[in-house]
Design an enzyme around this catalytic site. Structure first.
Site, PDB file in Angstrom:
ATOM      1  N   CYS A  15     104.202  65.246  -0.162  1.00 47.00           N
ATOM      2  CA  CYS A  15     105.605  64.767   0.009  1.00 47.00           C
ATOM      3  C   CYS A  15     106.427  65.183  -1.238  1.00 47.00           C
ATOM      4  CB  CYS A  15     105.789  63.348   0.283  1.00 47.00           C
ATOM      5  SG  CYS A  15     105.106  62.656   1.871  1.00 47.00           S
ATOM      6  N   ASP A  54     121.577  55.036   7.304  1.00 43.94           N
ATOM      7  CA  ASP A  54     121.246  54.908   5.924  1.00 43.94           C
ATOM      8  C   ASP A  54     119.699  55.500   5.855  1.00 43.94           C
ATOM      9  OD1 ASP A  54     122.764  52.692   5.228  1.00 43.94           O
ATOM     10  OD2 ASP A  54     122.046  51.365   6.736  1.00 43.94           O
ATOM     11  N   ASP A  56     116.924  55.659   7.325  1.00 45.07           N
ATOM     12  CA  ASP A  56     115.635  55.056   7.458  1.00 45.07           C
ATOM     13  C   ASP A  56     114.351  55.785   7.547  1.00 45.07           C
ATOM     14  OD1 ASP A  56     115.881  51.583   7.781  1.00 45.07           O
ATOM     15  OD2 ASP A  56     117.808  52.626   8.105  1.00 45.07           O
ATOM     16  N   ASP A  57     113.263  55.174   7.640  1.00 49.17           N
ATOM     17  CA  ASP A  57     112.001  55.961   7.839  1.00 49.17           C
ATOM     18  C   ASP A  57     111.726  56.654   9.245  1.00 49.17           C
ATOM     19  OD1 ASP A  57     110.743  55.626   5.119  1.00 49.17           O
ATOM     20  OD2 ASP A  57     111.241  53.448   5.811  1.00 49.17           O
ATOM     21  N   ASP A  74     106.933  64.202  10.444  1.00 55.06           N
ATOM     22  CA  ASP A  74     106.394  64.494   8.980  1.00 55.06           C
ATOM     23  C   ASP A  74     105.365  65.423   8.883  1.00 55.06           C
ATOM     24  OD1 ASP A  74     106.224  63.873   6.317  1.00 55.06           O
ATOM     25  OD2 ASP A  74     106.961  61.934   6.384  1.00 55.06           O
ATOM     26  N   GLY A 145     100.452  69.586  20.683  1.00 58.37           N
ATOM     27  CA  GLY A 145     101.209  69.990  19.630  1.00 58.37           C
ATOM     28  C   GLY A 145     101.920  71.324  19.814  1.00 58.37           C
TER      29      GLY A 145
END
Length: 338
Positions: A15, A54, A56-57, A74, A145
């Site tokens: 990350c 905001d 958020d995740d 992610d 995927g």
């Protein structure tokens, strides 16, 4: 097969590869993606509960009554050399965004970029196997995927989850008087940076990164918490700043109470600090009163984590209380470090 140093194929790692938070906020400013364009047909009971406002995740959309769908994505370049461990870490990190808003992951799809002319495809298979195994541990199905031929290896997941709209963890619900709890120790970033530079393996970092935040999320909800985030690429200080800013409160952080992985302080002392960590510190510094906190401690508090723990406004059984939220005095700092 000769062991391959996967981290040597990555410009950054984990990350810490994120676009710096200040640049990211400028880029998405004004993009209210949760608001339908003018003239769109009515959406019935579908309501964007958590969108871009905001940062958020994860996004949360009410689909009907007491059901909401959670969506997140992610992915990142190798953070460790072992392909199976990298897959496990990337999956746990992606799933964490669902847990960070109080949801339960139910399905994921893989995202894979692979330099097929440079790295053996057997390694890519190991990465996918690691992701599958962690998703299975979370009770989350993996359904295919998308893959591309890429100069730099990258892996992650797009995850879909379910949540109760009345029991969510969100940034803007932070309120004065609540303690701050952290569910995993810090230091993942500096240990990963040392691993990339030297090849040293740190099992304590791998164990932390592959640990799911499922139990921590459920315990937070059961304890009545309503505000939380996970600590990843922007470091503890960066994610704490976002939470306090969204809630209009000031966070008082007890630096001495913050837990660290074994070896983290040595890694900072020896200079194994990522560029992402330095950028994190530069972003939060104008909004933070550091008092007498020295540079090494500031870097640890800003350390870019990969698959870190939850930061919860409220007490969580088994977590470490590292500070509290107080009313904001304007003008005044958003974070006070003591």
């Amino acid at each position: 097969m000769t062991p391959v140093r996967l981290t040597r194929y990555a410009r950054g790692g984990g990350c810490a590869c994120k676009i710096p938070p200040g640049e990211l906020e400028e880029m998405v400013a004004g993009l209210a993606l949760g608001t339908p364009p003018a003239g769109s047909p009515p959406a019935g009971d579908e309501t964007m509960i958590i969108g871009l406002d905001d940062a958020d995740d994860a996004a949360v959309l009410r689909i009907e009554g007491d059901r909401a769908v959670v969506s997140t994505v992610d992915f990142f370049a190798p953070v460790v050399d072992d392909p199976y461990d990298w897959g496990r870490i990337a999956a746990a990190n992606a799933l964490s965004d669902v847990y960070a808003v109080g949801g339960r992951p139910v399905m994921a799809v893989n995202l894979l970029g692979w330099p097929r002319d440079t790295l053996p495809m057997e390694l890519a298979r190991e990465v996918l196997r690691g992701g599958r195994d962690v998703a299975a541990r979370a009770g989350c199905a993996v359904a295919g995927g998308h893959s591309i031929d890429d100069a730099e290896p990258k892996y992650g997941m797009a995850v879909t989850g379910l949540a109760d709209p009345a029991r969510l963890l969100r940034l803007d619900a932070a309120r004065p008087g609540l303690p701050l709890s952290l569910t995993k120790p810090l230091g993942i970033g500096v240990l990963n940076t040392r691993h990339k530079a030297t090849g040293e393996v740190f099992p304590q970092a791998v164990a932390a990164m592959t640990a799911l935040n499922a139990d921590a999320s459920q315990l937070a909800l059961d304890a009545g918490a309503r505000a939380a985030t996970d600590v990843t690429g922007f470091g503890l200080l960066g994610h704490l700043y976002k939470l306090a800013r969204a809630g209009g409160v000031t966070a008082v952080l007890d630096a001495a109470a913050v837990p660290y992985l074994d070896g983290a302080r040595d890694a900072v002392r020896d200079g194994f600090v990522s560029g992402g960590t330095h950028r994190n510190l530069g972003w939060v510094a104008p909004h933070t009163d550091f008092g007498r906190t020295g540079e090494p401690e500031r870097l640890l508090l800003a350390d870019a984590q990969t698959s870190g723990g939850l930061l919860v406004a409220g007490e969580v059984p088994g977590a470490t209380v590292i500070g509290e939220l107080i009313a904001r005095t304007v003008p005044g700092p958003v974070i006070i470090v003591r």
